[in-house]
Write an enzyme that holds these catalytic residues in place. Structure first.
Site, PDB file in Angstrom:
ATOM      1  CG  ASP A 149      13.640 122.063 -37.991  1.00 49.49           C
ATOM      2  OD1 ASP A 149      14.497 121.934 -38.876  1.00 49.49           O
ATOM      3  OD2 ASP A 149      12.449 121.716 -38.114  1.00 49.49           O
ATOM      4  CE  LYS A 201      -5.402 136.602 -35.328  1.00 51.89           C
ATOM      5  NZ  LYS A 201      -4.121 136.730 -36.016  1.00 51.89           N
ATOM      6  CB  ILE A 210      13.151 123.365 -44.577  1.00 52.28           C
ATOM      7  CG1 ILE A 210      14.129 124.019 -45.555  1.00 52.28           C
ATOM      8  CG2 ILE A 210      13.576 123.683 -43.165  1.00 52.28           C
ATOM      9  CD1 ILE A 210      15.528 123.444 -45.547  1.00 52.28           C
ATOM     10  CD  GLU A 260     -10.860 142.011 -26.877  1.00 53.91           C
ATOM     11  OE1 GLU A 260      -9.652 141.684 -26.874  1.00 53.91           O
ATOM     12  OE2 GLU A 260     -11.571 141.903 -25.859  1.00 53.91           O
ATOM     13  CB  CYS A 272      -1.369 136.905 -31.084  1.00 55.28           C
ATOM     14  SG  CYS A 272      -2.121 138.517 -31.277  1.00 55.28           S
ATOM     15  CG  ASN A 288       9.891 135.005 -29.311  1.00 60.99           C
ATOM     16  OD1 ASN A 288      10.902 135.044 -30.012  1.00 60.99           O
ATOM     17  ND2 ASN A 288       9.588 133.977 -28.560  1.00 60.99           N
ATOM     18  CG  HIS A 340      10.306 134.256 -45.189  1.00 62.60           C
ATOM     19  ND1 HIS A 340      11.552 133.707 -45.315  1.00 62.60           N
ATOM     20  CD2 HIS A 340       9.828 133.875 -43.986  1.00 62.60           C
ATOM     21  CE1 HIS A 340      11.829 133.026 -44.205  1.00 62.60           C
ATOM     22  NE2 HIS A 340      10.804 133.113 -43.394  1.00 62.60           N
TER      23      HIS A 340
HETATM   24  N1  GLN Z   1      10.782 121.943 -40.132  1.00 66.10           N
HETATM   25  C1  GLN Z   1      10.132 123.191 -39.980  1.00 66.10           C
HETATM   26  C2  GLN Z   1       9.264 123.490 -41.204  1.00 66.10           C
HETATM   27  O1  GLN Z   1       9.637 123.140 -42.248  1.00 66.10           O
HETATM   28  C3  GLN Z   1      11.110 124.313 -39.775  1.00 66.10           C
HETATM   29  C4  GLN Z   1      10.438 125.634 -39.536  1.00 66.10           C
HETATM   30  C5  GLN Z   1      11.365 126.752 -39.139  1.00 66.10           C
HETATM   31  O2  GLN Z   1      12.533 126.707 -39.349  1.00 66.10           O
HETATM   32  N2  GLN Z   1      10.849 127.792 -38.567  1.00 66.10           N
HETATM   33  O3  GLN Z   1       8.229 124.092 -41.111  1.00 66.10           O
HETATM   34 ZN    ZN Z   2      13.326 127.880 -41.043  1.00 64.83          ZN
END
Ligand code: GLN
Ligand code: ZN
Length: 769
Positions: free
Chosen positions: A600, A19, A432, A17, A517, A117, A695
């Site tokens: 990863d 959120k 990545i 709620e 969350c 976390n 980011h």
């Molecule tokens: N392979 C993942 C991605 O590209 C790695 C994500 C991460 O490092 N949190 O989304």
């Molecule tokens: Zn990453």
């Protein structure tokens, strides 16, 4: 009589709620009054739930709209100057400006709360930080709880912890020098609470479980001697680790009570029974506030009966830490298997466990015979369940030959074999793993989950996404491609769902930060991989292009770290099981022609124990698990790993021991500062420092990428340098991604040409490995 109390409670609500309220407010769908009313109702519901469940003293002040560490900064009136806000007159707009930033000011930085976390907002300290007590928000909470007829205990983040968690902005100085002023502010807060009728006040000092410098420990004495003068009873709360080494010091302080985390550090009970002065409260944290398993009630009665005999009503019972880190109620789960459900205790169930322990202590075991029998039955079912135990997993681990966690040859030999087939240019470019998760991708996945899209239609949609991703990467001129991870909503859930031993909840949410969350999987049993998990997608992607496609897996440590992990095996062993299951996948990928495989491990760093003395052991088994997952492949198969979200400077030797052929790592936000560590350490394998901060919606310009790569070339030989973003691109949009990657590829081409001509190499560089 003993007392049940809580250190803190979850805030998001049974159906998230909080959120909904926050996001409705941020998007203008509700006004400030509705946010206010809705959140107060939620807080009240949680208090009444606690009262109904037999909690004697409930926490107040633990409920935060966004973050309790931000709330603590408001209580002591210390907001960063750069926002120009006054804590005493803070409205919603100001509050969320601090939490989420504005067009002019980035938000307070966010980082993980100890080894959980949960992310808190980092206080900013400068030489001229001033404090001024602003008790109003806490008094409001106290009065609201009192109005419900609750026995309420205000909860404060302790002054030492608050200072420690903050970071210095501007001219460097010792933040401990702020303590005297801060302590006076806390003293005023305590006065105000006492005047409002507070009896007990809980002050959290979780930093006591860390390795603290002597000056900070000495400061503990002065600080609490001063605070103990306030006309309230102070309960000092410690958690997440042992504070046994401070037993004498804590006993000498004029505290009315002390809370110990006996789940993480059960052995400290005996130490404190010896040291803790009679007549003062000792709060035993006996049900796990951070995990989801039912407690062994008979074990705890065995331990606590003599303690109750000794301490009587000064023995209090509590969860090990705040229930912030635990989902709310197992009863909400309708899809979990009945067996697994029976083994679990979320917050509501944990309150019942505390109630049983209390009655067992006060009235004897007969009074709780049926509860104990139920608990015993569930534990027996769990320990003998065929769902948990797969003898073949244990047998396989046992039979592992020595050296199973080693590649056949050292990196230089492998690198040469890999170069021979890959024929990559200098400064190869890659990403990545994930590409933007568009609304179309999300709706296809959702429709498939709901059964509205059948398997083959779904696969077709995902293949189309893979094809688009491949074509775009080719057009951009990237060297090593990825399939884009369209089929994954989450890098842990995707694998957990396909491995045996993991269960998933519908409502097992815990707060990560603000309105965010997460629903960690529950790792309850032996882990095995019944069938390939990623091979078909990767093979399809590779079939579309002549450039190499990198297979993409989540590593064993990250799968462990981001789950609720079984408590009946050491974490190290669970991690090895996951590693073996992943190794099956690695070998299948290789067999299917995928010869670059990325594993990863973004969570490697955050698994570090709080106490440095335990680091080596953790890094040893975590590293071994990674190597176990990646071993057994041909020299010519290239293993990548990826890490982000943390500073890695202090675990570099352990990263080297992973022996990945290539590591891609987040660095652009720190302007490549990490590379100084890698450079001085002479990192021996290849490395791709991120040159695009994913980011942020900011698109890195060519000049900036050039500067970052030139900086990287000062410490990494060109032959071992890769060019890539900081992390996966799933949260971004295609237009920005294409522009940014286009810039990245162009810069790589230009530098490559320069290097090939032998021009522009920073001094001391050469092109050979
Ligand atoms: N392979 C993942 C991605 O590209 C790695 C994500 C991460 O490092 N949190 O989304
Ligand atoms: Zn990453």
């Amino acid at each position: 009589m003993t007392t049940i109390h809580l250190l803190g409670f979850g805030r998001i609500g049974a159906r998230r709620e909080l959120k909904t309220l926050l996001e409705d407010y941020w998007h203008g769908r509700i006004d400030a009054t509705a946010l206010h009313t809705g959140s107060r109702q939620l807080r009240q519901r949680h208090w009444l739930l606690q009262k109904g469940a037999g909690v004697d003293i409930s926490p107040v002040g633990d409920f935060a709209l966004y973050d309790h560490v931000l709330d603590a900064q408001i209580l002591v009136g210390a907001l960063p100057e750069r926002f120009g806000l006054n804590a005493a007159q803070l409205d919603n707009e100001g509050y969320f400006a601090l939490a989420r930033g504005t067009a002019e000011q980035p938000a307070l930085e966010m980082t993980k709360w100890f080894d959980t976390n949960y992310h808190y907002l980092v206080p900013e300290w400068s030489v001229d930080t001033c404090f001024s007590a602003n008790p109003a928000p806490l008094l409001e909470a106290l009065q609201a709880a009192q109005g419900l007829g609750m026995r309420a205990k205000p909860v404060l983040v302790g002054p030492l912890t608050l200072l420690w968690l903050g970071k210095v902005r501007g001219a460097p100085f010792d933040r401990l020098s702020l303590l005297p002023a801060l302590v006076e502010t806390y003293a005023s807060l305590l006065q105000a609470l006492a005047a409002a009728g507070a009896d007990w006040v809980q002050i959290d000092e979780p930093i006591l479980a860390l390795d603290l410098p002597g000056a900070w420990l000495a400061a503990l004495d002065t600080c609490y001697r001063r605070l103990a003068q306030a006309p309230v009873r102070l309960l000092l709360a410690t958690y997440f680790g042992s504070v046994a080494s401070h037993a004498a010091r804590l006993a000498a302080l004029p505290l009315a009570g002390l809370h110990l985390d006996l789940v993480r550090a059960p052995e400290q009970l005996e130490t404190f029974l010896e040291h803790w002065p009679a007549g003062r409260v000792l709060s035993a944290g006996v049900v796990d506030g951070r995990n989801v398993w039912r407690a062994d009630l008979e074990h705890w009665l065995d331990r606590l009966e003599p303690v109750y005999g000794q301490l009587g009503e000064t023995l209090w019972l509590a969860p090990s830490c705040s229930l912030l880190h635990c989902p709310l109620d197992v009863a909400q789960e309708t899809r979990l298997s009945q067996d697994v459900k029976l083994w679990l205790a979320f917050s509501v169930q944990k309150l019942n466990e505390l109630k049983t322990l209390k009655r067992g202590l006060e009235q004897g075991r007969d009074a709780v015979a049926s509860e104990l029998a139920g608990s015993r039955f569930a534990r027996q079912l769990r320990s003998s369940s065929p769902l948990i135990h797969r003898p073949e997993v244990a047998a396989r681990l046992k039979a592992l030959p020595a050296g199973s966690d080693r590649r056949a040859n050292p990196y230089p030999v492998r690198a040469a074999r890999q170069a021979a087939w890959m024929k990559l240019p200098l400064l190869p470019t890659t990403t990545i793993g994930s590409f933007p998760q568009t609304p179309a991708i999300r709706s296809a996945r959702a429709a498939f989950r709901k059964g509205e899209l059948d398997q083959s239609a779904y696969e077709q949609r995902m293949r189309a996404e893979i094809e688009t991703a491949i074509r775009r990467q080719e057009a951009l001129g990237l060297d090593v491609l990825v399939h884009g991870e369209a089929e994954r909503n989450d890098m842990v859930e995707y694998f957990g769902e396909q491995l045996s031993g993991f269960a998933f909840t519908e409502h097992g949410w815990v707060q990560s930060y603000g309105s965010r969350c997460v629903k960690p999987p529950i790792l309850y049993g032996d882990v095995a991989r019944p069938a390939p998990m990623t091979v078909a997608w990767s093979v399809y992607a590779q079939s579309l292009t002549s450039r190499p496609v990198k297979g993409m897996l989540t590593g064993p440590v990250t799968l462990l770290q981001w789950s609720f992990v079984r408590d009946d095996l050491p974490r190290s062993l669970v991690c090895r099981q996951i590693a073996l299951a992943l190794n099956d996948e690695v070998l299948d990928l290789e067999n299917a022609g995928i010869r670059i495989i990325q594993i990863d491990e973004p969570a490697l760093r955050e698994g570090l124990p709080l106490s440095r003395a335990l680091w080596a052991d953790y890094l040893d088994w975590a590293g071994q698990a990674f190597r176990l997952a990646s071993a057994g492949v041909d020299d010519a198969t290239q293993i990548h790993t990826h890490m982000c979200y943390a500073e890695f400077g202090d675990i570099l030797p352990a990263i080297v021991r992973l022996d990945a052929d290539v590591i891609t790592i987040e660095t652009s936000r720190s302007d490549m500062a990490l590379l100084d560590d890698f450079g001085s350490f002479a990192y021996p394998n290849a490395i791709g420092p991120g040159v695009y901060d994913i980011h942020s919606p900011r698109i890195p310009q060519e000049a900036e990428i050039t500067r970052l790569l030139e900086r990287a070339l000062e410490t990494v030989p060109a032959a071992r340098l890769w060019v890539n973003p900081d992390c996966g691109l799933k949260t971004r949009q295609w237009p920005e991604v294409e522009t940014a990657l286009g810039n990245m590829v162009r810069v790589a081409h230009r530098l490559r040409a320069r290097l090939a001509e032998g021009r522009g190499l920073p001094a001391g560089q050469n092109v050979c490995p």
